[in-house]
Write a protein that holds these residues in place. Structure first.
Motif, PDB file in Angstrom:
ATOM      1  N   THR A 145      20.448 -21.520  50.214  1.00  0.00           N
ATOM      2  CA  THR A 145      20.677 -20.174  50.261  1.00  0.00           C
ATOM      3  C   THR A 145      21.840 -19.961  51.210  1.00  0.00           C
ATOM      4  O   THR A 145      22.196 -18.807  51.795  1.00  0.00           O
ATOM      5  CB  THR A 145      19.547 -19.350  51.075  1.00  0.00           C
ATOM      6  OG1 THR A 145      19.216 -20.113  52.325  1.00  0.00           O
ATOM      7  CG2 THR A 145      18.180 -19.591  50.256  1.00  0.00           C
ATOM      8  N   ASN A 154       2.664 -15.799  49.085  1.00  0.00           N
ATOM      9  CA  ASN A 154       3.046 -15.684  50.330  1.00  0.00           C
ATOM     10  C   ASN A 154       1.903 -16.278  51.454  1.00  0.00           C
ATOM     11  O   ASN A 154       1.051 -15.516  51.927  1.00  0.00           O
ATOM     12  CB  ASN A 154       3.237 -14.226  50.614  1.00  0.00           C
ATOM     13  CG  ASN A 154       3.890 -13.844  51.994  1.00  0.00           C
ATOM     14  OD1 ASN A 154       4.248 -14.608  52.639  1.00  0.00           O
ATOM     15  ND2 ASN A 154       3.636 -12.510  52.313  1.00  0.00           N
ATOM     16  N   SER A 180       7.182 -17.059  56.549  1.00  0.00           N
ATOM     17  CA  SER A 180       7.655 -16.575  55.395  1.00  0.00           C
ATOM     18  C   SER A 180       7.901 -15.206  55.430  1.00  0.00           C
ATOM     19  O   SER A 180       7.360 -14.451  54.493  1.00  0.00           O
ATOM     20  CB  SER A 180       7.037 -17.003  54.116  1.00  0.00           C
ATOM     21  OG  SER A 180       7.156 -18.494  54.107  1.00  0.00           O
ATOM     22  N   GLU A 188      10.435 -13.208  55.664  1.00  0.00           N
ATOM     23  CA  GLU A 188      11.603 -12.710  54.599  1.00  0.00           C
ATOM     24  C   GLU A 188      10.793 -12.807  53.330  1.00  0.00           C
ATOM     25  O   GLU A 188      10.328 -14.000  52.971  1.00  0.00           O
ATOM     26  CB  GLU A 188      12.724 -13.536  54.743  1.00  0.00           C
ATOM     27  CG  GLU A 188      13.959 -13.069  54.328  1.00  0.00           C
ATOM     28  CD  GLU A 188      14.580 -11.850  54.763  1.00  0.00           C
ATOM     29  OE1 GLU A 188      14.700 -10.787  54.122  1.00  0.00           O
ATOM     30  OE2 GLU A 188      14.535 -11.695  55.978  1.00  0.00           O
ATOM     31  N   GLN A 216      10.846 -14.325  50.435  1.00  0.00           N
ATOM     32  CA  GLN A 216      11.697 -15.121  49.397  1.00  0.00           C
ATOM     33  C   GLN A 216      10.696 -15.722  48.252  1.00  0.00           C
ATOM     34  O   GLN A 216      10.975 -16.821  47.833  1.00  0.00           O
ATOM     35  CB  GLN A 216      12.146 -16.286  50.221  1.00  0.00           C
ATOM     36  CG  GLN A 216      13.486 -15.624  50.890  1.00  0.00           C
ATOM     37  CD  GLN A 216      14.552 -15.289  50.190  1.00  0.00           C
ATOM     38  OE1 GLN A 216      14.836 -14.345  49.774  1.00  0.00           O
ATOM     39  NE2 GLN A 216      15.417 -16.600  49.823  1.00  0.00           N
ATOM     40  N   GLN A 217       9.528 -15.297  48.226  1.00  0.00           N
ATOM     41  CA  GLN A 217       8.500 -15.757  47.429  1.00  0.00           C
ATOM     42  C   GLN A 217       7.382 -14.490  46.962  1.00  0.00           C
ATOM     43  O   GLN A 217       7.561 -13.434  47.460  1.00  0.00           O
ATOM     44  CB  GLN A 217       7.768 -16.701  48.179  1.00  0.00           C
ATOM     45  CG  GLN A 217       6.815 -16.271  49.224  1.00  0.00           C
ATOM     46  CD  GLN A 217       7.461 -15.983  50.448  1.00  0.00           C
ATOM     47  OE1 GLN A 217       8.471 -16.891  50.709  1.00  0.00           O
ATOM     48  NE2 GLN A 217       7.414 -14.950  51.192  1.00  0.00           N
ATOM     49  N   PRO A 267      13.853 -19.723  47.713  1.00  0.00           N
ATOM     50  CA  PRO A 267      13.039 -18.861  46.753  1.00  0.00           C
ATOM     51  C   PRO A 267      12.130 -19.623  46.114  1.00  0.00           C
ATOM     52  O   PRO A 267      12.187 -20.847  45.616  1.00  0.00           O
ATOM     53  CB  PRO A 267      14.138 -18.196  45.834  1.00  0.00           C
ATOM     54  CG  PRO A 267      15.510 -18.378  46.536  1.00  0.00           C
ATOM     55  CD  PRO A 267      15.366 -19.661  47.276  1.00  0.00           C
ATOM     56  N   TYR A 298      18.142 -18.261  54.891  1.00  0.00           N
ATOM     57  CA  TYR A 298      16.843 -17.844  54.117  1.00  0.00           C
ATOM     58  C   TYR A 298      16.098 -19.155  53.635  1.00  0.00           C
ATOM     59  O   TYR A 298      16.610 -20.215  53.578  1.00  0.00           O
ATOM     60  CB  TYR A 298      16.885 -16.860  53.121  1.00  0.00           C
ATOM     61  CG  TYR A 298      17.652 -15.778  53.455  1.00  0.00           C
ATOM     62  CD1 TYR A 298      17.210 -14.640  54.308  1.00  0.00           C
ATOM     63  CD2 TYR A 298      18.882 -15.653  52.748  1.00  0.00           C
ATOM     64  CE1 TYR A 298      18.166 -13.598  54.612  1.00  0.00           C
ATOM     65  CE2 TYR A 298      19.624 -14.268  53.170  1.00  0.00           C
ATOM     66  CZ  TYR A 298      19.203 -13.404  54.164  1.00  0.00           C
ATOM     67  OH  TYR A 298      19.953 -12.316  54.526  1.00  0.00           O
ATOM     68  N   THR A 327      14.834  -9.630  43.605  1.00  0.00           N
ATOM     69  CA  THR A 327      14.794  -8.848  45.230  1.00  0.00           C
ATOM     70  C   THR A 327      14.972 -10.273  45.916  1.00  0.00           C
ATOM     71  O   THR A 327      14.940  -9.816  47.088  1.00  0.00           O
ATOM     72  CB  THR A 327      13.423  -8.147  45.084  1.00  0.00           C
ATOM     73  OG1 THR A 327      12.303  -9.343  44.984  1.00  0.00           O
ATOM     74  CG2 THR A 327      13.183  -7.102  44.438  1.00  0.00           C
ATOM     75  N   ILE A 328      14.708 -11.319  45.712  1.00  0.00           N
ATOM     76  CA  ILE A 328      15.140 -12.541  46.706  1.00  0.00           C
ATOM     77  C   ILE A 328      16.593 -12.346  47.117  1.00  0.00           C
ATOM     78  O   ILE A 328      17.654 -11.962  46.634  1.00  0.00           O
ATOM     79  CB  ILE A 328      14.682 -13.926  46.028  1.00  0.00           C
ATOM     80  CG1 ILE A 328      15.442 -14.190  44.838  1.00  0.00           C
ATOM     81  CG2 ILE A 328      13.153 -13.819  45.706  1.00  0.00           C
ATOM     82  CD1 ILE A 328      16.630 -15.130  45.075  1.00  0.00           C
ATOM     83  N   ARG A 329      16.835 -13.116  48.265  1.00  0.00           N
ATOM     84  CA  ARG A 329      18.200 -13.205  48.931  1.00  0.00           C
ATOM     85  C   ARG A 329      18.699 -14.600  48.848  1.00  0.00           C
ATOM     86  O   ARG A 329      17.933 -15.205  49.419  1.00  0.00           O
ATOM     87  CB  ARG A 329      18.011 -12.730  50.297  1.00  0.00           C
ATOM     88  CG  ARG A 329      17.682 -11.571  50.497  1.00  0.00           C
ATOM     89  CD  ARG A 329      17.730 -10.977  51.944  1.00  0.00           C
ATOM     90  NE  ARG A 329      17.410  -9.560  52.148  1.00  0.00           N
ATOM     91  CZ  ARG A 329      17.568  -9.035  53.278  1.00  0.00           C
ATOM     92  NH1 ARG A 329      17.782  -9.557  54.257  1.00  0.00           N
ATOM     93  NH2 ARG A 329      17.250  -7.519  53.414  1.00  0.00           N
ATOM     94  N   GLN A 330      19.538 -14.975  47.841  1.00  0.00           N
ATOM     95  CA  GLN A 330      19.944 -16.398  47.848  1.00  0.00           C
ATOM     96  C   GLN A 330      21.148 -16.643  48.657  1.00  0.00           C
ATOM     97  O   GLN A 330      21.025 -17.787  48.906  1.00  0.00           O
ATOM     98  CB  GLN A 330      20.490 -16.483  46.024  1.00  0.00           C
ATOM     99  CG  GLN A 330      21.046 -17.755  45.768  1.00  0.00           C
ATOM    100  CD  GLN A 330      19.604 -18.516  45.763  1.00  0.00           C
ATOM    101  OE1 GLN A 330      18.629 -18.403  45.355  1.00  0.00           O
ATOM    102  NE2 GLN A 330      19.886 -19.741  46.420  1.00  0.00           N
TER     103      GLN A 330
END
Length: 217
Positions: free
Chosen positions: A135, A117, A107, A109, A111-112, A186, A183, A213-216
């Motif tokens: 994602t 984490n 993890s 990236e 995404q949490q 999230p 990804y 801030t997460i990447r969906q």
């Protein structure tokens, strides 16, 4: 000898037409009335629209989630997967054979939230809380937790499968290699109100995490 079936009614064509119109109108009015009666009931089953639009937190009683099972709730118009992972599942999530199949097993990236984490991507190992939106292109992956040689994909290890384009995630929401999704799923902000209740959409006290801030995709 053949038998001829005749209409029982002796009404004229015009009379039948008027009667059919009345029946149709009555049926439509009944359906509208039934739908109106259901609106308050449906409203009680879902969070207030203003609450959803504002991203207000929602609470879930974990007693609704059976071991090995999943419950889906809505937060910010997104499906949130809440999974009760068994001891067997948690062991499988740490299996080196699985980790080799994952694109981002640690993890890296973000995404949490920072408090999720870890290897299980959650506050506690047993309870997973994931945004149930692929994602890749925003489809909703299907929950298929048991390993299977064929279905829904060859050599299936258990987890989530997106039937739209074949993306795969494990039961920590970690994405597999060589699939369209780039990804991990999230993890939304959440915390425990009690030992058996979680609040989704709100960070724990003294913790900060901006979900935007997460990447969906």
């Amino acid at each position: 000898m053949s038998t001829e079936i005749r209409p029982v009614s002796n009404a004229s064509s015009a009379e039948r037409t008027r009667r059919d119109v009345l029946f149709t109108a009555t049926g439509v009015m009944s359906a509208v009335a039934a739908g109106a009666a259901l609106v308050p009931l449906i409203g009680q089953m879902n969070p207030d629209a203003a609450t959803l639009a504002a991203g207000g937190p929602i609470d879930l009683d974990l007693g609704e989630v059976e071991p090995g099972g999943q419950v889906v709730v809505l937060w910010r118009h997104r499906p949130i997967f809440v999974v009760f992972r068994t001891a067997e599942t948690l062991k499988a999530l740490q299996d080196p054979r699985l980790l080799k199949e994952l694109a981002d097993p640690q993890s890296e990236e973000l995404q949490q939230p920072p408090y999720a984490n870890n290897w299980h991507r959650s506050l506690t190992p047993e309870i997973a809380v994931l945004v149930g939106v692929c994602t890749h292109l925003g489809c909703i992956p299907q929950f298929d937790p048991l390993p299977n040689a064929v279905d829904p994909a060859p050599n299936w290890l258990g987890g989530y499968f997106c039937p739209c384009h074949g993306s795969k995630f494990d039961l920590a929401g970690r994405v597999f290699r060589d699939v369209p999704a780039p990804y991990n799923l999230p993890v939304p902000p959440y915390h425990f109100l009690t030992d058996t209740t979680i609040r989704i959409g709100e960070n724990p006290p003294n913790a900060s995490f901006d979900f935007s801030t997460i990447r969906q995709m």
